[in-house]
Design a protein around this motif. Structure first.
Motif, short mmCIF file in Angstrom:
data_model
loop_
_atom_site.label_atom_id
_atom_site.label_comp_id
_atom_site.label_asym_id
_atom_site.label_seq_id
_atom_site.Cartn_x
_atom_site.Cartn_y
_atom_site.Cartn_z
N GLN A 122 0.83 -1.20 0.00
CA GLN A 122 0.00 0.00 0.00
C GLN A 122 0.87 1.26 0.00
N VAL A 123 0.61 2.14 -0.97
CA VAL A 123 1.25 3.45 -1.02
C VAL A 123 0.13 4.46 -1.26
N GLY A 124 -0.17 5.22 -0.23
CA GLY A 124 -1.30 6.14 -0.32
C GLY A 124 -2.57 5.34 -0.52
N GLU A 125 -3.30 5.65 -1.57
CA GLU A 125 -4.54 4.92 -1.86
C GLU A 125 -4.33 3.79 -2.86
N ASN A 126 -3.11 3.63 -3.36
CA ASN A 126 -2.80 2.62 -4.36
C ASN A 126 -2.21 1.37 -3.71
N THR A 127 -2.61 0.21 -4.23
CA THR A 127 -2.06 -1.06 -3.79
C THR A 127 -1.32 -1.68 -4.97
N HIS A 128 -0.07 -2.07 -4.73
CA HIS A 128 0.79 -2.63 -5.76
C HIS A 128 1.03 -4.11 -5.47
N PHE A 129 1.04 -4.93 -6.52
CA PHE A 129 1.14 -6.38 -6.33
C PHE A 129 2.36 -7.02 -6.99
N GLU A 130 2.77 -6.55 -8.14
CA GLU A 130 3.89 -7.19 -8.84
C GLU A 130 5.21 -6.77 -8.21
N VAL A 131 6.03 -7.77 -7.89
CA VAL A 131 7.34 -7.54 -7.29
C VAL A 131 8.42 -8.00 -8.26
N GLY A 132 9.49 -7.23 -8.35
CA GLY A 132 10.66 -7.63 -9.11
C GLY A 132 11.86 -7.71 -8.18
N LEU A 133 12.44 -8.88 -8.07
CA LEU A 133 13.66 -9.08 -7.28
C LEU A 133 14.83 -9.22 -8.24
N ARG A 134 15.94 -8.58 -7.93
CA ARG A 134 17.12 -8.68 -8.78
C ARG A 134 18.23 -9.39 -8.02
N GLU A 135 19.20 -9.87 -8.78
CA GLU A 135 20.34 -10.51 -8.14
C GLU A 135 21.17 -9.46 -7.40
N LEU A 136 21.78 -9.89 -6.32
CA LEU A 136 22.61 -8.99 -5.51
C LEU A 136 23.95 -8.75 -6.19
N THR A 137 24.50 -7.58 -5.96
CA THR A 137 25.82 -7.23 -6.47
C THR A 137 26.79 -7.18 -5.28
N PRO A 138 28.09 -7.19 -5.54
CA PRO A 138 29.05 -7.02 -4.44
C PRO A 138 28.81 -5.71 -3.68
N LYS A 139 28.41 -4.66 -4.38
CA LYS A 139 28.12 -3.39 -3.71
C LYS A 139 26.94 -3.53 -2.76
N ASP A 140 25.92 -4.28 -3.17
CA ASP A 140 24.77 -4.52 -2.29
C ASP A 140 25.22 -5.19 -0.99
N VAL A 141 26.06 -6.20 -1.13
CA VAL A 141 26.53 -6.93 0.06
C VAL A 141 27.34 -6.01 0.96
N PHE A 142 28.24 -5.22 0.38
CA PHE A 142 29.05 -4.30 1.17
C PHE A 142 28.17 -3.26 1.86
N ASP A 143 27.26 -2.65 1.11
CA ASP A 143 26.38 -1.63 1.69
C ASP A 143 25.52 -2.21 2.81
N ALA A 144 25.04 -3.43 2.63
CA ALA A 144 24.23 -4.08 3.67
C ALA A 144 25.07 -4.36 4.92
N GLN A 145 26.31 -4.77 4.72
CA GLN A 145 27.20 -5.01 5.86
C GLN A 145 27.45 -3.72 6.62
N MET A 146 27.72 -2.65 5.90
CA MET A 146 27.98 -1.36 6.55
C MET A 146 26.74 -0.87 7.30
N ALA A 147 25.57 -1.06 6.71
CA ALA A 147 24.33 -0.60 7.35
C ALA A 147 23.98 -1.41 8.59
N SER A 148 24.47 -2.65 8.68
CA SER A 148 24.13 -3.49 9.82
C SER A 148 25.28 -3.64 10.82
N GLU A 149 26.35 -2.87 10.62
CA GLU A 149 27.48 -2.92 11.55
C GLU A 149 27.22 -2.02 12.75
#
Length: 119
Positions: A13-40
């Motif tokens: 739900q975003v405002g009055e709109n409901t969204h259903f389709e999800v797109g997941l992408r493969e993780l990159t090394p940058k994603d892993v690094f950024d996630a590590q930094m955010a959870s440190e």
């Protein structure tokens, strides 16, 4: 870059709109690094600074980066946004994320990623 798409049951739900389709992408090394930094976290233990990574937060941070879009809303998403999903939709999101990871990343790499927060 591979994108796995699927439909949520209750939607995002975003405002009055409901969204259903999800797109997941493969993780990159940058994603892993950024996630590590955010959870440190840094704390003082025996009068010395000690850094550790929260496994739970690391997993959520990875998931946030992996969601490419939900409907017309583009990622990355925040933890707060994903936690607004219905429990069944959140479980589906996690299951599809694991499915994509298993297709794209060798198991030994996944094991290494999950163990990094334990040090």
């Amino acid at each position: 870059m591979a994108v796995l798409t699927f439909e949520l049951q209750k939607g995002f739900q975003v405002g009055e709109n409901t969204h259903f389709e999800v797109g997941l992408r493969e993780l990159t090394p940058k994603d892993v690094f950024d996630a590590q930094m955010a959870s440190e976290h840094v704390t003082i233990l025996d009068n010395r600074p000690y850094a550790y990574i929260s496994n739970a937060q690391f997993g959520m941070e990875l998931l946030c980066r992996q969601v490419e879009f939900i409907g017309s809303v583009n990622g990355p998403f925040t933890v707060k946004e994903l936690l607004k999903l219905d429990i069944k939709d959140f479980e589906l999101l996690q299951a599809k994320s694991e499915e994509l990871d298993k297709m794209m990343i060798p198991q030994e790499v996944l094991d290494g990623i999950s163990q990094r927060g334990e040090h």
